[in-house]
Scaffold this motif. Structure first.
Motif, PDB file in Angstrom:
ATOM      1  N   GLN A 112       1.175  29.370 -10.592  1.00  0.00           N
ATOM      2  CA  GLN A 112       1.348  30.401 -12.028  1.00  0.00           C
ATOM      3  C   GLN A 112       0.440  30.212 -12.637  1.00  0.00           C
ATOM      4  N   TYR A 113       0.128  28.990 -12.572  1.00  0.00           N
ATOM      5  CA  TYR A 113      -1.514  28.719 -13.606  1.00  0.00           C
ATOM      6  C   TYR A 113      -3.000  29.445 -13.066  1.00  0.00           C
ATOM      7  N   ASN A 114      -3.212  29.165 -11.729  1.00  0.00           N
ATOM      8  CA  ASN A 114      -4.117  29.956 -11.279  1.00  0.00           C
ATOM      9  C   ASN A 114      -4.090  31.502 -11.177  1.00  0.00           C
ATOM     10  N   VAL A 115      -3.420  31.744 -11.011  1.00  0.00           N
ATOM     11  CA  VAL A 115      -2.503  33.081 -11.288  1.00  0.00           C
ATOM     12  C   VAL A 115      -3.125  33.817 -12.619  1.00  0.00           C
ATOM     13  N   PHE A 116      -2.564  32.939 -13.481  1.00  0.00           N
ATOM     14  CA  PHE A 116      -3.091  33.350 -15.087  1.00  0.00           C
ATOM     15  C   PHE A 116      -4.393  33.393 -15.292  1.00  0.00           C
ATOM     16  N   ARG A 117      -4.878  32.322 -14.992  1.00  0.00           N
ATOM     17  CA  ARG A 117      -6.602  32.373 -14.953  1.00  0.00           C
ATOM     18  C   ARG A 117      -7.014  33.676 -14.449  1.00  0.00           C
ATOM     19  N   ASN A 118      -6.415  34.031 -13.344  1.00  0.00           N
ATOM     20  CA  ASN A 118      -7.268  34.913 -12.742  1.00  0.00           C
ATOM     21  C   ASN A 118      -6.874  36.919 -13.646  1.00  0.00           C
ATOM     22  N   ARG A 119      -5.712  36.555 -14.164  1.00  0.00           N
ATOM     23  CA  ARG A 119      -5.879  37.491 -14.558  1.00  0.00           C
ATOM     24  C   ARG A 119      -6.133  37.677 -16.609  1.00  0.00           C
ATOM     25  N   TRP A 120      -6.100  36.175 -16.700  1.00  0.00           N
ATOM     26  CA  TRP A 120      -6.868  36.179 -18.101  1.00  0.00           C
ATOM     27  C   TRP A 120      -8.704  36.171 -18.237  1.00  0.00           C
ATOM     28  N   CYS A 121      -8.762  36.246 -17.316  1.00  0.00           N
ATOM     29  CA  CYS A 121     -10.245  36.180 -16.812  1.00  0.00           C
ATOM     30  C   CYS A 121     -10.519  37.851 -16.867  1.00  0.00           C
ATOM     31  N   GLY A 122      -9.425  38.524 -16.089  1.00  0.00           N
ATOM     32  CA  GLY A 122     -10.229  39.942 -15.638  1.00  0.00           C
ATOM     33  C   GLY A 122      -9.997  40.795 -17.077  1.00  0.00           C
ATOM     34  N   ALA A 123      -9.042  40.377 -17.859  1.00  0.00           N
ATOM     35  CA  ALA A 123      -8.377  41.180 -19.058  1.00  0.00           C
ATOM     36  C   ALA A 123      -9.454  41.074 -20.225  1.00  0.00           C
ATOM     37  N   TYR A 124      -9.933  39.402 -20.152  1.00  0.00           N
ATOM     38  CA  TYR A 124     -11.093  39.019 -21.340  1.00  0.00           C
ATOM     39  C   TYR A 124     -12.632  39.817 -20.658  1.00  0.00           C
ATOM     40  N   TRP A 125     -13.042  40.006 -19.560  1.00  0.00           N
ATOM     41  CA  TRP A 125     -13.767  40.500 -19.399  1.00  0.00           C
ATOM     42  C   TRP A 125     -13.643  42.105 -19.424  1.00  0.00           C
ATOM     43  N   GLN A 126     -12.870  42.984 -19.272  1.00  0.00           N
ATOM     44  CA  GLN A 126     -12.675  44.073 -19.283  1.00  0.00           C
ATOM     45  C   GLN A 126     -12.821  44.493 -21.053  1.00  0.00           C
ATOM     46  N   GLU A 127     -12.035  43.306 -22.022  1.00  0.00           N
ATOM     47  CA  GLU A 127     -12.112  43.272 -23.966  1.00  0.00           C
ATOM     48  C   GLU A 127     -13.631  43.636 -23.581  1.00  0.00           C
ATOM     49  N   GLN A 128     -14.373  42.905 -23.643  1.00  0.00           N
ATOM     50  CA  GLN A 128     -16.138  42.821 -22.903  1.00  0.00           C
ATOM     51  C   GLN A 128     -16.976  44.187 -22.734  1.00  0.00           C
TER      52      GLN A 128
END
Length: 68
Positions: free
Chosen positions: A37-53
């Motif tokens: 679950q932590y690894n899925v979270f990191r994957n999705r968090w990076c994607g969301a952050y990059w989209q915000e940027q």
């Protein structure tokens, strides 16, 4: 992980590309559910952050199987 550990540092580097893939963190069946679950979270968090940027993100999809 360097990408998840310091996300602002990589924005300039990644912005040179038209598209970026989210990191593919391992989801081995032998891993605990919490780590998966932590690894899925990191994957999705990076994607969301990059989209915000302003980056165009292609999500990578992984799954782990239950141990047999």
């Amino acid at each position: 992980d360097v990408v998840y550990g310091n996300p602002p540092y990589y924005i300039n580097k990644l912005s040179r590309f038209g598209y970026v893939l989210t990191p593919d963190y391992s989801l081995y069946a032998e891993m605990s559910k919490t780590i998966q679950q932590y690894n899925v979270f990191r994957n999705r968090w990076c994607g969301a952050y990059w989209q915000e940027q302003g980056l165009t993100v292609i999500p990578t999809i992984s799954w782990g199987l239950a141990p047999t």
